[in-house]
Design an enzyme around this catalytic site. Structure first.
Site, PDB file in Angstrom:
ATOM      1  N   ALA A  83       0.992  -1.056  -0.097  1.00  0.00           N
ATOM      2  CA  ALA A  83      -0.142   0.121   0.203  1.00  0.00           C
ATOM      3  C   ALA A  83       0.919   1.069  -0.158  1.00  0.00           C
ATOM      4  CB  ALA A  83      -1.435  -0.019   1.499  1.00  0.00           C
ATOM      5  N   GLY A  95      -2.755   2.167  -5.937  1.00  0.00           N
ATOM      6  CA  GLY A  95      -2.054   2.595  -6.550  1.00  0.00           C
ATOM      7  C   GLY A  95      -1.354   3.291  -7.372  1.00  0.00           C
ATOM      8  N   GLU A 103      -6.192  -4.176  -8.413  1.00  0.00           N
ATOM      9  CA  GLU A 103      -6.008  -4.851  -7.522  1.00  0.00           C
ATOM     10  C   GLU A 103      -7.506  -4.831  -6.043  1.00  0.00           C
ATOM     11  OE1 GLU A 103      -1.484  -2.771  -6.520  1.00  0.00           O
ATOM     12  OE2 GLU A 103      -3.167  -1.317  -6.232  1.00  0.00           O
TER      13      GLU A 103
HETATM   14  C1  5RP Z   1       0.982  -0.386  -7.125  1.00  0.00           C
HETATM   15  C2  5RP Z   1       0.203  -0.658  -5.371  1.00  0.00           C
HETATM   16  C3  5RP Z   1       1.534  -0.534  -4.497  1.00  0.00           C
HETATM   17  O1  5RP Z   1       0.905  -1.888  -3.513  1.00  0.00           O
HETATM   18  C4  5RP Z   1       1.832   0.669  -3.720  1.00  0.00           C
HETATM   19  O2  5RP Z   1       2.126   1.421  -4.610  1.00  0.00           O
HETATM   20  C5  5RP Z   1       2.593   0.307  -2.810  1.00  0.00           C
HETATM   21  O3  5RP Z   1       3.313  -0.389  -3.733  1.00  0.00           O
HETATM   22  P1  5RP Z   1       5.647  -0.608  -3.004  1.00  0.00           P
HETATM   23  O4  5RP Z   1       4.993  -1.845  -2.467  1.00  0.00           O
HETATM   24  O5  5RP Z   1       6.516   0.044  -5.107  1.00  0.00           O
HETATM   25  O6  5RP Z   1       5.586   0.785  -2.094  1.00  0.00           O
HETATM   26  O7  5RP Z   1      -1.003  -0.150  -4.960  1.00  0.00           O
HETATM   27  O8  5RP Z   1      -0.520   0.213  -7.399  1.00  0.00           O
END
Ligand code: 5RP
Length: 217
Positions: A83, A95, A103
């Site tokens: 997230a 997102g 998702e």
């Molecule tokens: C992708 C997402 C990811 O879970 C969110 O952006 C977190 O990414 P990361 O693990 O690279 O910090 O929602 O659409």
């Protein structure tokens, strides 16, 4: 400890929730990439995965993990995803990687949603991270006007197309005091496919990595 080390630790901790002979819902992002690495180590005891993005699907296939689709009429007992922001109520903004629609679909179709984050993602109020919207391209101006009426500042994610062929608009300046209400209002804007608020279907379990280990909320 680096943020990547925290992501690796929380990805490892999520493996404890994976039961034998199941199809695992797999999200998208850098934290999930570490989770896929861990999943590959136990691939002999799962049936396969269902993925929220083309990128995660490619990685799963690289590890020879069978990939299913939700339309294969499968059960998804658990969905593991990262997230961009999370609250103590397990409401999320997602997102950042632009995969929010798939998702949300997998989260909705799963029995249990385990969200894996490092402690930099914990906030008391959502909205410092710009809220992503997946939008049908022809609706861009209409959606912008509606978002401005709600007090947000929408910015097109330039040069980005989602796996579904749509655009992403990131909404800045939204202090999200009522995530449930806002998620619903955004769903009412014609042309918005999905918004990145996960409040109606929050995480069931939030695993948070910090310098002191991984805590569960
Ligand atoms: C992708 C997402 C990811 O879970 C969110 O952006 C977190 O990414 P990361 O693990 O690279 O910090 O929602 O659409």
């Amino acid at each position: 400890m680096s943020q990547d080390d925290k992501k690796k630790n929380v990805a490892k901790a999520a493996i404890a929730y994976i039961e034998d002979n199941i199809i695992v819902g797999v999200g998208t992002g850098t934290t999930v990439n570490f989770f896929i690495e861990e999943l590959a180590k136990i691939k002999s005891r799962i049936d396969g995965a269902v993925s929220s993005s083309d990128a995660s699907e490619r990685l799963l296939r690289q590890y020879d993990i069978p990939v299913f689709t939700l339309n294969n009429d499968i059960e998804v007992p658990i969905y593991v995803d990262g997230a961009d922001e999370a609250t103590q109520y397990r409401h999320l903004i997602k997102g950042g990687g632009g995969a929010l629609t798939r998702e949300k679909i997998i989260a909705a179709a799963s029995k249990k949603f385990v969200c894996i984050i490092d402690d930099s993602k914990m906030v008391s109020t959502l909205g410092v991270f710009p809220l992503p919207l997946e939008v049908i391209p022809m609706a861009q101006n209409h959606v912008s006007r509606e978002i401005i009426k709600l007090g947000g500042y929408p910015k097109l994610r330039v040069g980005f197309t989602t796996d579904n062929g749509n655009i992403i608009m990131d909404v800045h300046n939204m202090k999200i005091e009522s995530p449930l209400e806002l998620e619903q209002s955004l769903n009412q804007i014609v042309g918005v496919v999905t918004n990145g608020l996960f409040a109606h279907r929050p995480a069931d379990i939030l695993l948070i990595a910090s310098n002191n280990g991984v805590k569960k909320k």
